[in-house]
Design a protein around this motif. Structure first.
Motif, PDB file in Angstrom:
ATOM      1  N   SER A 195       3.265  10.600  -6.568  1.00 41.59           N
ATOM      2  CA  SER A 195       4.162  11.072  -7.720  1.00 41.59           C
ATOM      3  C   SER A 195       3.247  11.188  -9.437  1.00 41.59           C
ATOM      4  O   SER A 195       4.071  11.524 -10.386  1.00 41.59           O
ATOM      5  N   GLY A 196       2.061  10.886  -9.163  1.00 39.31           N
ATOM      6  CA  GLY A 196       0.973  11.526 -10.148  1.00 39.31           C
ATOM      7  C   GLY A 196       1.771  10.177 -11.480  1.00 39.31           C
ATOM      8  O   GLY A 196       0.053  10.974 -12.401  1.00 39.31           O
ATOM      9  N   GLN A 197       1.592   9.517 -10.969  1.00 36.02           N
ATOM     10  CA  GLN A 197       1.242   8.636 -11.930  1.00 36.02           C
ATOM     11  C   GLN A 197      -0.175   7.228 -11.383  1.00 36.02           C
ATOM     12  O   GLN A 197      -0.902   6.609 -12.538  1.00 36.02           O
ATOM     13  N   LEU A 198      -0.719   7.735 -10.686  1.00 37.40           N
ATOM     14  CA  LEU A 198      -2.208   7.810 -10.475  1.00 37.40           C
ATOM     15  C   LEU A 198      -3.262   8.700 -10.108  1.00 37.40           C
ATOM     16  O   LEU A 198      -2.724   9.989  -9.657  1.00 37.40           O
ATOM     17  N   ASP A 199      -4.647   8.715 -10.719  1.00 31.87           N
ATOM     18  CA  ASP A 199      -5.316   9.562 -10.316  1.00 31.87           C
ATOM     19  C   ASP A 199      -6.550   9.668  -9.396  1.00 31.87           C
ATOM     20  O   ASP A 199      -6.918  10.256  -8.675  1.00 31.87           O
ATOM     21  N   ILE A 200      -6.715   8.204  -8.923  1.00 26.08           N
ATOM     22  CA  ILE A 200      -7.561   7.401  -7.442  1.00 26.08           C
ATOM     23  C   ILE A 200      -6.730   6.530  -6.729  1.00 26.08           C
ATOM     24  O   ILE A 200      -6.413   5.367  -7.461  1.00 26.08           O
ATOM     25  N   ILE A 201      -7.409   6.649  -5.310  1.00 21.97           N
ATOM     26  CA  ILE A 201      -6.080   5.752  -4.388  1.00 21.97           C
ATOM     27  C   ILE A 201      -7.585   5.589  -4.132  1.00 21.97           C
ATOM     28  O   ILE A 201      -9.123   6.029  -3.731  1.00 21.97           O
ATOM     29  N   SER A 202      -8.627   3.957  -4.508  1.00 24.37           N
ATOM     30  CA  SER A 202      -9.490   3.790  -4.952  1.00 24.37           C
ATOM     31  C   SER A 202     -10.454   3.511  -3.361  1.00 24.37           C
ATOM     32  O   SER A 202     -11.292   3.135  -3.036  1.00 24.37           O
ATOM     33  N   ASN A 203      -9.621   2.792  -2.342  1.00 24.20           N
ATOM     34  CA  ASN A 203      -9.440   2.663  -0.724  1.00 24.20           C
ATOM     35  C   ASN A 203      -7.826   2.643   0.204  1.00 24.20           C
ATOM     36  O   ASN A 203      -7.285   2.137  -0.268  1.00 24.20           O
ATOM     37  N   LEU A 204      -7.937   4.215   0.251  1.00 27.92           N
ATOM     38  CA  LEU A 204      -6.867   4.021   1.134  1.00 27.92           C
ATOM     39  C   LEU A 204      -5.983   3.102   2.208  1.00 27.92           C
ATOM     40  O   LEU A 204      -7.209   2.834   2.794  1.00 27.92           O
ATOM     41  N   THR A 205      -5.489   1.987   2.080  1.00 30.33           N
ATOM     42  CA  THR A 205      -5.219   1.083   2.825  1.00 30.33           C
ATOM     43  C   THR A 205      -4.332   0.786   3.820  1.00 30.33           C
ATOM     44  O   THR A 205      -3.894   0.120   4.609  1.00 30.33           O
ATOM     45  N   VAL A 206      -3.578   2.519   3.575  1.00 32.46           N
ATOM     46  CA  VAL A 206      -2.655   2.734   5.056  1.00 32.46           C
ATOM     47  C   VAL A 206      -3.447   3.565   5.742  1.00 32.46           C
ATOM     48  O   VAL A 206      -2.688   4.953   5.929  1.00 32.46           O
ATOM     49  N   PRO A 207      -4.503   3.745   6.374  1.00 32.60           N
ATOM     50  CA  PRO A 207      -4.768   5.688   7.278  1.00 32.60           C
ATOM     51  C   PRO A 207      -4.169   5.990   7.380  1.00 32.60           C
ATOM     52  O   PRO A 207      -4.327   7.001   7.604  1.00 32.60           O
ATOM     53  N   GLN A 208      -2.823   5.496   7.789  1.00 30.61           N
ATOM     54  CA  GLN A 208      -2.104   6.501   8.941  1.00 30.61           C
ATOM     55  C   GLN A 208      -1.624   7.626   7.789  1.00 30.61           C
ATOM     56  O   GLN A 208      -0.425   8.015   8.127  1.00 30.61           O
TER      57      GLN A 208
ATOM     58  N   PRO B 272       0.991  -1.459   0.574  1.00 33.82           N
ATOM     59  CA  PRO B 272      -0.419  -0.349  -0.158  1.00 33.82           C
ATOM     60  C   PRO B 272       0.649   1.392  -0.119  1.00 33.82           C
ATOM     61  O   PRO B 272       0.283   1.919  -0.218  1.00 33.82           O
ATOM     62  N   ASN B 273       1.986   1.352   0.668  1.00 32.20           N
ATOM     63  CA  ASN B 273       2.956   2.857   0.452  1.00 32.20           C
ATOM     64  C   ASN B 273       3.326   2.589  -0.917  1.00 32.20           C
ATOM     65  O   ASN B 273       3.801   4.147  -1.337  1.00 32.20           O
ATOM     66  N   ALA B 274       3.552   1.790  -1.380  1.00 27.34           N
ATOM     67  CA  ALA B 274       3.939   2.069  -2.921  1.00 27.34           C
ATOM     68  C   ALA B 274       2.939   2.013  -3.967  1.00 27.34           C
ATOM     69  O   ALA B 274       2.942   3.148  -4.275  1.00 27.34           O
ATOM     70  N   MET B 275       1.465   2.093  -3.366  1.00 28.37           N
ATOM     71  CA  MET B 275       0.203   3.091  -3.985  1.00 28.37           C
ATOM     72  C   MET B 275       0.049   4.691  -4.173  1.00 28.37           C
ATOM     73  O   MET B 275       0.180   5.086  -4.432  1.00 28.37           O
ATOM     74  N   ASN B 276       0.635   4.896  -2.418  1.00 22.51           N
ATOM     75  CA  ASN B 276       0.870   6.530  -1.562  1.00 22.51           C
ATOM     76  C   ASN B 276       1.987   6.711  -2.958  1.00 22.51           C
ATOM     77  O   ASN B 276       1.434   7.721  -3.129  1.00 22.51           O
TER      78      ASN B 276
END
Length: 504
Positions: free
Chosen positions: A241-254, A232-236
């Motif tokens: 870094s602009g590679q994503l437009d949406i995180i569909s559900n943040l899995t590291v709320p911290q 999940p940190n890689a998704m963040n």
């Protein structure tokens, strides 16, 4: 002519006028411009196990395909209301046994062929013939017969009245497939939705492409990529870094603090139907004893688990119901945190010297984080929980299918899913005839009595300590400020793309 077809025609005319005006004002060029494809990149965690939504277990497949590639007669909107989709209207007989759906005459599949009553019947008959998961098949248990009335209407007759049936048609069970592609759904896109299935790179992404023949409001993007991240940190990092437009559900709320720049990001926080369930294998000799199940519930400090695993975000639960359900009540304190009571119950059950159980969890962030806390809390009362982390497909095989576990933990995200506890052959191995009878009563009762009976049923599950319910996953979505139309609440199994657009 249907209202949606009128709307579509108006949109096409407006687009043509805009194009003419733009061309009249533009400067001629020697080389024609090539429009750049609009692409939406969506970060996600759990990848589909297959592309046939009827034969694949788990929520990851409908998350991508429901409403986006495959449509239903009726759908669940962002507020949880049942709305027309392929059926522009429907009626129900006075005795609540016969539903008649009038198809929208504009509806067509991606290959341009019409969505007919015969196609709907063929899609549903496939379920009745047994070519479906148990989770799908149970939703058609009330169905007595299916009939195509001409090309434009479908009549469904039930064996007995069912309050759940119309709602269940909004789920993957209600998907309608093009008969021409129904035999090859793993590789062929056979839907009527605004997108078609493109490339599936296992372990990396599922690509959806615009359906150029879509019959209603066209998709706003040429390509949508669901990109999968085991970390999940890689998704963040990809979002930052602009590679994503949406995180569909943040899995590291911290990590929410990373997205506080309001010039770049929008944070949506809503609700889901995702009950985090510490499930028990009721065929285990110890877990078959209610005293042991009660002891486990008393041993768990749920708030401490949520604080540690999910940054304190999420409603504490006590049974198989979410605040989205009409029959929900707060039962989170049915078995309050009480280690001394837990020890006494274990001794009463014959485990005063201790008990060892295998806790096998999928490598979903909530499960791995919470399992460590659960294991530590159980150790305080004399239960050794041996934690084993499994990738999700292996979890589906060993735990969900083969039932090779003692304890497990997973989010059950299907709406109104208390019936999972009566599902034949389900991985919990739970049997309670009284609970099953209450569910049947609630389904067949007058609509105004359903919620009262269902509330009694979910209280029975809590009283029986049939599982240990921990908390409800919040819907934490991150988007760039360009993106609009994302549902704040996750009310269905679909990550519904139909209203999502970009300002730029």
């Amino acid at each position: 002519m249907s209202k949606r077809r009128q709307s579509l025609r108006f949109g096409v005319v407006a687009a043509l006028l805009s194009a003419l005006l733009l061309s009249a004002c533009s400067t001629p060029s020697d080389e024609p411009s090539v429009p750049q494809a609009s692409v939406l990149d969506v970060g996600a965690t759990i990848e589909p196990a297959g592309m046939d939504p009827i034969t694949v277990d788990g929520a990851a497949t409908p998350f991508v395909l429901l409403y986006n590639v495959y449509e239903t007669l009726v759908k669940l909107d962002g507020e949880g209301n049942i709305k027309p989709l392929l059926a522009e209207e429907w009626t129900r007989s006075v005795d609540n046994l016969v539903y008649t759906f009038q198809l929208d005459d504009a509806a067509k599949f991606a290959d341009g062929t019409p969505v007919t009553a015969e196609a709907v019947v063929a899609s549903f008959q496939r379920i009745l013939d047994g070519d479906a998961t148990g989770q799908i098949l149970e939703k058609f248990a009330p169905v007595k017969s299916l009939e195509a009335i001409g090309n434009g209407a479908v009549e469904i007759t039930l064996k007995q009245p069912s309050n759940r049936f119309l709602f269940d048609l909004t789920t993957p069970a209600g998907m309608v497939f093009n008969p021409a592609g129904m035999e090859n759904l793993e590789t062929v896109s056979a839907g009527s939705g605004p997108f078609v299935l493109g490339e599936w790179v296992q372990g990396s992404k599922v690509e959806l492409r615009r359906n150029e023949n879509y019959w209603a409001t066209p998709a706003r993007f040429d390509v949508v990529n669901f990109r999968y991240y085991a970390d999940p940190n890689a998704m963040n990092t990809a979002m930052l870094s602009g590679q994503l437009d949406i995180i569909s559900n943040l899995t590291v709320p911290q990590s929410l603090g990373q997205f506080t720049d309001e010039d770049r990001y929008r944070v949506l926080e809503g609700t889901t139907d995702g009950e985090i369930v510490l499930g028990f294998n009721h065929e285990n000799e110890a877990l078959a004893k209610p005293e042991v199940r009660q002891a486990i519930n008393h041993a768990l400090d749920k708030q401490a688990i949520v604080d540690s695993a999910w940054a304190g975000r999420g409603v504490l639960l006590g049974s198989m119901a979410s605040p989205n359900d009409p029959w929900y009540e707060d039962l989170s304190d049915r078995w309050p945190y009480d280690p001394d009571a837990a020890k006494a119950l274990l001794a009463e059950a014959g485990y005063e010297s201790g008990l060892t159980l295998r806790l096998r969890v999928p490598t979903a962030p909530y499960a791995t984080a919470a399992a460590r806390v659960v294991s530590a809390q159980l150790a305080e009362v004399g239960i050794t929980a041996q934690v084993e982390e499994l990738d999700f497909n292996r979890w589906l095989d060993l735990v969900f299918t083969k039932k090779d576990y003692d304890l497990t933990m997973v989010a059950h995200v299907e709406p109104r899913d208390a019936a999972a506890f009566v599902r034949e052959g389900y991985y919990w191995n739970y049997q309670n005839p009284e609970f099953a009878d209450l569910l049947a009563q609630a389904d067949a009762a007058p609509a105004e009595d359903e919620a009262k009976i269902m509330a009694e049923a979910v209280r029975m599950l809590a009283d029986d300590a049939a599982a240990a319910w921990l908390w409800l996953l919040p819907n934490l979505v991150i988007t760039t400020t360009d993106i609009v139309g994302v549902n704040q609440d996750q009310r269905s199994l679909s990550f519904d793309l139909t209203n999502i657009a970009s300002r730029s």
